[in-house]
Design a protein around this motif. Structure first.
Motif, short mmCIF file in Angstrom:
data_model
loop_
_atom_site.label_atom_id
_atom_site.label_comp_id
_atom_site.label_asym_id
_atom_site.label_seq_id
_atom_site.Cartn_x
_atom_site.Cartn_y
_atom_site.Cartn_z
N ASN A 356 -32.93 -25.67 -26.42
CA ASN A 356 -33.78 -24.96 -25.46
C ASN A 356 -33.30 -25.12 -24.02
O ASN A 356 -34.07 -24.86 -23.08
CB ASN A 356 -35.24 -25.37 -25.56
N TYR A 357 -32.07 -25.53 -23.82
CA TYR A 357 -31.51 -25.59 -22.47
C TYR A 357 -30.60 -24.39 -22.23
O TYR A 357 -30.37 -23.58 -23.12
CB TYR A 357 -30.79 -26.92 -22.24
N VAL A 358 -30.09 -24.26 -21.01
CA VAL A 358 -29.36 -23.07 -20.60
C VAL A 358 -28.01 -23.00 -21.30
O VAL A 358 -27.20 -23.94 -21.21
CB VAL A 358 -29.15 -23.04 -19.08
N SER A 359 -27.76 -21.90 -21.97
CA SER A 359 -26.45 -21.71 -22.60
C SER A 359 -25.44 -21.27 -21.55
O SER A 359 -25.70 -20.34 -20.79
CB SER A 359 -26.52 -20.66 -23.71
N PRO A 360 -24.26 -21.91 -21.50
CA PRO A 360 -23.24 -21.51 -20.54
C PRO A 360 -22.32 -20.41 -21.07
O PRO A 360 -21.27 -20.14 -20.48
CB PRO A 360 -22.46 -22.81 -20.34
N VAL A 361 -22.71 -19.77 -22.18
CA VAL A 361 -21.82 -18.85 -22.88
C VAL A 361 -22.30 -17.41 -22.75
O VAL A 361 -23.44 -17.08 -23.11
CB VAL A 361 -21.71 -19.24 -24.37
N ASP A 362 -21.44 -16.54 -22.24
CA ASP A 362 -21.74 -15.11 -22.21
C ASP A 362 -21.70 -14.54 -23.62
O ASP A 362 -20.94 -15.00 -24.47
CB ASP A 362 -20.70 -14.37 -21.35
N GLY A 363 -22.50 -13.51 -23.86
CA GLY A 363 -22.49 -12.84 -25.15
C GLY A 363 -23.33 -13.49 -26.22
O GLY A 363 -23.30 -13.10 -27.38
N VAL A 364 -24.12 -14.49 -25.83
CA VAL A 364 -24.88 -15.25 -26.82
C VAL A 364 -26.19 -14.55 -27.20
O VAL A 364 -26.75 -14.81 -28.27
CB VAL A 364 -25.16 -16.68 -26.28
N ARG A 365 -26.67 -13.64 -26.36
CA ARG A 365 -28.01 -13.09 -26.53
C ARG A 365 -28.26 -12.46 -27.91
O ARG A 365 -29.26 -12.77 -28.56
CB ARG A 365 -28.32 -12.09 -25.42
N PRO A 366 -27.41 -11.53 -28.39
CA PRO A 366 -27.72 -10.91 -29.69
C PRO A 366 -27.75 -11.91 -30.84
O PRO A 366 -28.53 -11.75 -31.79
CB PRO A 366 -26.62 -9.87 -29.86
N TYR A 367 -26.92 -12.92 -30.79
CA TYR A 367 -26.91 -13.94 -31.84
C TYR A 367 -28.18 -14.79 -31.76
O TYR A 367 -28.77 -15.15 -32.78
CB TYR A 367 -25.67 -14.82 -31.72
N LEU A 368 -28.58 -15.11 -30.54
CA LEU A 368 -29.79 -15.91 -30.36
C LEU A 368 -31.02 -15.12 -30.79
O LEU A 368 -31.96 -15.68 -31.36
CB LEU A 368 -29.90 -16.34 -28.90
N ALA A 369 -31.03 -13.82 -30.54
CA ALA A 369 -32.16 -12.98 -30.92
C ALA A 369 -32.36 -12.96 -32.44
O ALA A 369 -33.49 -12.83 -32.93
CB ALA A 369 -31.98 -11.57 -30.39
#
Length: 415
Positions: A356-369
């Motif tokens: 639940n902390y800030v991800s430093p990785v671009d492009g993570v949103r669709p996988y996290l969703a």
């Protein structure tokens, strides 16, 4: 065994187990012991102290830090991290992302949760580093200010960009340019940490809180405000509220910030300075509002509808916990491949969903969703552009400043 193919994603993993606010990186073992160092921790931390103990304050040359790389024949990584700071399955015993890495590469990861405090851990490994010896660890996670010190001393190995294609390509813009490690020559972020104002709506009872000034000055909150024991976080938020840039402030600015908080202490406005044990006080309503870490608030808000947060108009402080390869580590290439693995968006998503902390990785949103849509939409985990634009990093301190500022803050907090 399969060969490593950097551009091929690992097999999809099951959603990580969800946690309550008493576990994970937000647990007391992580943040309540983090601070750089009032009291005895200063004795471990200052570079002047190192020199006094026969440990050179000047860094070693890069040639001194390198070691023979045994990665090809030993295929192993010894990874030291903080307690519960990685994805865990429902049994609480397995780490799905590490297992996926081993399946793909054949590299075995010996994962140890033996970092409970930055200074304590540094005190454990510094004699070996100073003597030019292997610490027995190939990868460690340190908070940015200590990572900066280790790099400055010459006790981290320079990374090979050829082994970090995903890290180079997918590192989020917000994390790209730390002044203490230009170009990320020696480190990459593990997770980001945001400082916000958290509050209990019921305990506020109609009091409006929008800024640090409200915490320090509103008499209706007297004795029900919490500040953090971490100097950089509390002072950074106070400096922002004063219109000062935490990345460029002067010693006079710092002293003015200390005086401002001291005034609130003297009149009983601040109930106490805490590590992440504010979570219990906030949930119960003993604290109406406090400075808090974003990962804590995400978990608290999910379990208690009275708890919420705000980001002041003046902005907020962000920091990072960073991966480094210590000097003389035996498995540098294997460690670099593990760093790069966590910059694949799918792996980064599994990690962020758990911590639940800030991800430093671009492009993570669709996988996290796919794992948890609410997490993917939370700006404390994946900041949108407006949120990221309000973030500020606390500037790098000199050896003299670090000692002086920590002593002043320790006196303020009564540590």
């Amino acid at each position: 065994m399969e060969q490593y193919e950097p551009d091929r994603p690992a097999p999809a993993q099951a959603a990580p187990a969800r946690r309550g606010p008493g576990s994970g990186r937000a647990a007391p073992t992580r943040r309540s012991l983090l601070r750089a160092g009032a009291g005895t921790t200063l004795a471990l931390g200052g570079l002047g102290t190192l020199a006094g103990c026969g440990i050179p304050a000047a860094g070693r040359t890069q040639d001194d830090t390198a070691a023979e790389d045994h990665s090809a024949r030993e295929k192993t990584v010894n990874f030291s991290n903080w307690p519960e700071y990685i994805d865990v399955d429902g049994s609480g015993k397995r780490h799905p992302t590490l297992e996926a890495f081993t399946r793909r590469t054949g590299i075995k990861v010996t994962y140890t949760e033996d970092i409970n405090d930055n200074d304590e851990f540094f005190g454990k490994i510094k004699p070996q580093l100073a003597a030019g010896q292997d610490t027995g660890r190939d990868l460690i996670v340190l908070t940015d200010w200590l990572a900066a010190r280790v790099i400055r001393l010459g006790w981290a190995q320079k990374l090979d960009p050829a082994n970090l294609p995903h890290a180079f390509a997918n590192l989020a813009e917000q994390f790209r340019s730390p002044e203490w490690d230009p170009g990320h020559a020696y480190s990459y972020p593990w997770q980001g940490v945001s400082v916000v104002i958290a509050y209990n709506k019921k305990a506020l009872d109609g009091v409006q809180v929008k800024s640090v000034s409200d915490l320090l000055d509103n008499p209706r909150l007297k004795g029900r405000v919490g500040f953090l024991t971490e100097m950089r976080d509390s002072m950074g938020m106070t400096l922002l509220d004063m219109g000062k840039d935490p990345g460029k402030f002067t010693a006079d600015d710092f002293d003015a910030g200390i005086a401002r908080i001291q005034k609130a202490v003297d009149k009983g406005q601040i109930r106490r300075f805490t590590g992440n044990d504010y979570t219990s006080d906030l949930t119960k309503g003993d604290l109406a509002a406090c400075l808090a870490w974003g990962g804590d608030v995400v978990q608290l808000k999910a379990d208690n509808p009275d708890v919420d947060y705000l980001i002041p108009d003046a902005g907020y402080i962000t920091g990072t916990d960073c991966m480094l390869i210590p000097a003389k580590a035996r498995h540098k290439t294997d460690a670099e491949r593990l760093i790069d693995f966590y910059y694949e968006p799918e792996q980064a998503a599994a990690l962020a969903a758990y911590t639940n902390y800030v991800s430093p990785v671009d492009g993570v949103r669709p996988y996290l969703a796919k794992i948890d849509k609410s997490v993917a939409e939370n700006p404390l985990i994946l900041p949108d552009k407006a949120t990221a634009a309000k973030s500020h990093a606390f500037r790098l301190l000199s050896e003299k400043e670090e000692t002086a500022f920590e002593e002043k803050y320790a006196k303020l907090t009564g540590a």
